[in-house]
Design an enzyme around this catalytic site. Structure first.
Site, mmCIF file in Angstrom:
data_model
loop_
_atom_site.group_PDB
_atom_site.id
_atom_site.type_symbol
_atom_site.label_atom_id
_atom_site.label_comp_id
_atom_site.label_asym_id
_atom_site.label_seq_id
_atom_site.Cartn_x
_atom_site.Cartn_y
_atom_site.Cartn_z
ATOM 1 N NE ARG A 164 -4.069 -1.816 0.242
ATOM 2 C CZ ARG A 164 -4.039 -3.123 -0.053
ATOM 3 N NH1 ARG A 164 -2.967 -3.662 -0.589
ATOM 4 N NH2 ARG A 164 -5.107 -3.870 0.171
ATOM 5 C CB SER A 236 -8.369 -2.080 4.536
ATOM 6 O OG SER A 236 -8.697 -3.359 4.097
ATOM 7 C CD GLU A 332 -5.314 0.770 2.607
ATOM 8 O OE1 GLU A 332 -5.478 1.201 1.458
ATOM 9 O OE2 GLU A 332 -5.940 -0.194 3.078
HETATM 10 N N1 EPU Z 1 -10.146 -11.416 10.010
HETATM 11 C C1 EPU Z 1 -10.814 -11.620 11.189
HETATM 12 N N2 EPU Z 1 -11.814 -10.764 11.534
HETATM 13 C C2 EPU Z 1 -12.173 -9.726 10.731
HETATM 14 C C3 EPU Z 1 -11.488 -9.500 9.524
HETATM 15 C C4 EPU Z 1 -10.462 -10.370 9.164
HETATM 16 O O1 EPU Z 1 -10.521 -12.543 11.922
HETATM 17 O O2 EPU Z 1 -13.098 -9.013 11.104
HETATM 18 C C5 EPU Z 1 -9.104 -12.369 9.608
HETATM 19 C C6 EPU Z 1 -9.599 -13.300 8.503
HETATM 20 O O3 EPU Z 1 -10.265 -14.404 9.022
HETATM 21 C C7 EPU Z 1 -8.317 -13.688 7.808
HETATM 22 C C8 EPU Z 1 -7.461 -12.446 7.966
HETATM 23 O O4 EPU Z 1 -7.999 -11.691 9.025
HETATM 24 O O5 EPU Z 1 -7.696 -14.742 8.456
HETATM 25 C C9 EPU Z 1 -7.405 -11.637 6.691
HETATM 26 O O6 EPU Z 1 -8.704 -11.172 6.365
HETATM 27 P P1 EPU Z 1 -9.145 -10.819 4.873
HETATM 28 O O7 EPU Z 1 -8.818 -11.935 3.960
HETATM 29 O O8 EPU Z 1 -10.529 -10.329 4.892
HETATM 30 O O9 EPU Z 1 -8.154 -9.649 4.431
HETATM 31 P P2 EPU Z 1 -7.555 -8.389 5.216
HETATM 32 O O10 EPU Z 1 -6.124 -8.678 5.501
HETATM 33 O O11 EPU Z 1 -8.410 -7.991 6.352
HETATM 34 C C10 EPU Z 1 -6.653 -7.314 3.023
HETATM 35 C C11 EPU Z 1 -6.687 -5.999 2.314
HETATM 36 C C12 EPU Z 1 -8.016 -5.796 1.631
HETATM 37 C C13 EPU Z 1 -8.252 -6.939 0.649
HETATM 38 C C14 EPU Z 1 -8.204 -8.241 1.441
HETATM 39 C C15 EPU Z 1 -8.326 -9.446 0.546
HETATM 40 C C16 EPU Z 1 -5.208 -4.535 3.597
HETATM 41 C C17 EPU Z 1 -5.106 -3.358 4.486
HETATM 42 N N3 EPU Z 1 -6.443 -4.924 3.256
HETATM 43 O O12 EPU Z 1 -7.622 -7.268 4.075
HETATM 44 O O13 EPU Z 1 -7.938 -4.603 0.887
HETATM 45 O O14 EPU Z 1 -9.504 -6.811 -0.012
HETATM 46 O O15 EPU Z 1 -6.931 -8.352 2.113
HETATM 47 O O16 EPU Z 1 -7.145 -9.661 -0.118
HETATM 48 O O17 EPU Z 1 -4.182 -5.084 3.199
HETATM 49 C C18 EPU Z 1 -8.358 -2.275 1.067
HETATM 50 O O18 EPU Z 1 -7.131 -2.110 1.015
HETATM 51 O O19 EPU Z 1 -9.150 -1.301 1.144
HETATM 52 C C19 EPU Z 1 -8.890 -3.612 1.059
HETATM 53 C C20 EPU Z 1 -10.192 -3.863 1.205
#
Ligand code: EPU
Length: 342
Positions: A164, A236, A332
């Site tokens: 990012r 995010s 972010e």
């Molecule tokens: N998780 C939880 N609780 C929650 C949310 C997430 O336990 O409320 C856990 C999930 O179970 C999983 C891990 O956290 O094990 C990762 O969750 P998720 O796959 O939803 O992805 P994220 O890391 O929360 C990132 C990006 C998103 C992108 C997703 C999918 C960042 C800051 N965010 O989120 O990007 O869509 O991966 O690849 O890196 C954005 O940047 O605006 C965005 C939406």
């Protein structure tokens, strides 16, 4: 080119905050942009380049000139045996670009389906999702220098992409406007389906292609992320923090569900959404704003609130995650501060 005064920005930011810009100009061509940037009436004013407004919190009116790049069009610039080079205007809606690539069976951006915003912002924060980042396909970024109106082309390496992050958020912040982005897409797509949830979702489809990967990603996003057209949000809100392995091991010892992503021998990335959930914030509401019930990394605006409400909520979350885990969450999303705070 028209420059509007006291322009409403409510439709121009996905949080839906009801603020105004002192001046607002939509620019359709690089010539228009050069004319605007060289106009002495605006040179001393604060400038803000606003694409789809999907990564910004306005805490107040913007007392300067908002430039909204609207260069449209997707053209094939070159191709060879392996790749096709597509040049997109900064104002192209990101998901229209992805849909175009997928329709032609050109691979590389299908995992980035349905990300809100415009193509011009994709290199700035190196948008990413489901194991893929924009940097993996960005070939060149065409910019205009704000001071001189000169055109400058940045190669992928010159963009200094990170998680990012890019040079446009650092050294070149407020110094350039992205006008076009050239993407290098695969003619024989290699599917990226390692990311846990994609493989599971793909089981609902009879074949594996970039078309079905796009459909699967759209289905996953619709389940987990609020549609900004219905509930204000900016995706995010925080980055996933990079911490030392010992810190992650200490937290994992108390939470068997914690997924840890390796970065190198010393550091790992932790899911901020999980930390926020463990700190008790998931689904919690504070007045007109709150934490999304399906994804704790997403802050939402239910209507009638202000950017300051979001900033206060974010600060409370950061404090409680720090108190509980000793981990600092970094925002972010960009904040346009209150006039009094500048
Ligand atoms: N998780 C939880 N609780 C929650 C949310 C997430 O336990 O409320 C856990 C999930 O179970 C999983 C891990 O956290 O094990 C990762 O969750 P998720 O796959 O939803 O992805 P994220 O890391 O929360 C990132 C990006 C998103 C992108 C997703 C999918 C960042 C800051 N965010 O989120 O990007 O869509 O991966 O690849 O890196 C954005 O940047 O605006 C965005 C939406």
């Amino acid at each position: 080119m028209d420059v509007y005064s006291h322009y409403p920005l409510k439709q121009c930011n996905t949080f839906g905050f009801d603020v105004h810009a002192r001046l607002f100009a939509a620019v359709n061509t690089t010539d228009d942009l050069r004319v605007l940037l060289s106009d002495n009436r605006y040179r001393a004013m604060p400038l803000l380049v606003l694409g789809g407004g999907s990564n910004i919190v306005f805490c107040d009116d913007f007392e300067g000139l908002v430039i909204h790049p609207q260069m449209t069009g997707i053209e094939k610039q070159a191709e060879d045996a392996e790749f096709v080079y597509l040049r997109a205007g900064a104002g192209v809606v990101w998901d229209d670009f992805v849909a175009c690539a997928v329709r032609h069976n050109w691979g590389g951006v299908e995992n980035l389906s349905l990300i809100p915003g415009h193509a011009g912002a994709s290199p700035v924060q190196n948008i990413g999702a489901y194991g893929v980042e924009a940097k993996d396909t960005i070939h060149q970024v065409e910019c205009m220098m704000i001071d001189t109106g000169e055109r400058r082309v940045f190669s992928n390496a010159e963009c200094a992409f990170g998680y990012r992050d890019s040079i446009f958020k650092r050294e070149w912040k407020n110094k350039t406007v992205v006008t076009h982005v050239v993407f290098r897409l695969w003619k024989k797509p290699v599917l990226q389906t390692r990311y846990g949830t994609i493989a599971g979702e793909l089981k609902n489809y009879s074949e594996r292609s970039i078309q079905t990967v796009r459909q699967a990603i759209i289905a996953i996003r619709r389940k987990k992320l609020p549609d900004p057209a219905e509930t204000g949000n900016a995706g995010s809100f925080f980055k996933n923090p990079v911490v030392r392995r010992e810190t992650a091991e200490r937290i994992a010892a108390t939470d068997p569900q914690l997924v840890v992503y390796p970065v190198d021998d010393t550091f790992v990335k932790l899911p901020a959404g999980r930390l926020i959930e463990l700190a008790g914030w998931k689904g919690r509401r504070m007045g007109n704003v709150g934490v999304h019930a399906q994804q704790a990394l997403v802050l939402v605006h239910y209507g009638g609130g202000t950017g300051n409400d979001i900033v206060a909520l974010a600060a409370a979350i950061q404090q409680s995650v720090y108190d509980k885990f000793g981990v600092r969450l970094e925002r972010e999303v960009n904040i346009i501060a209150r006039k009094d705070d500048i």
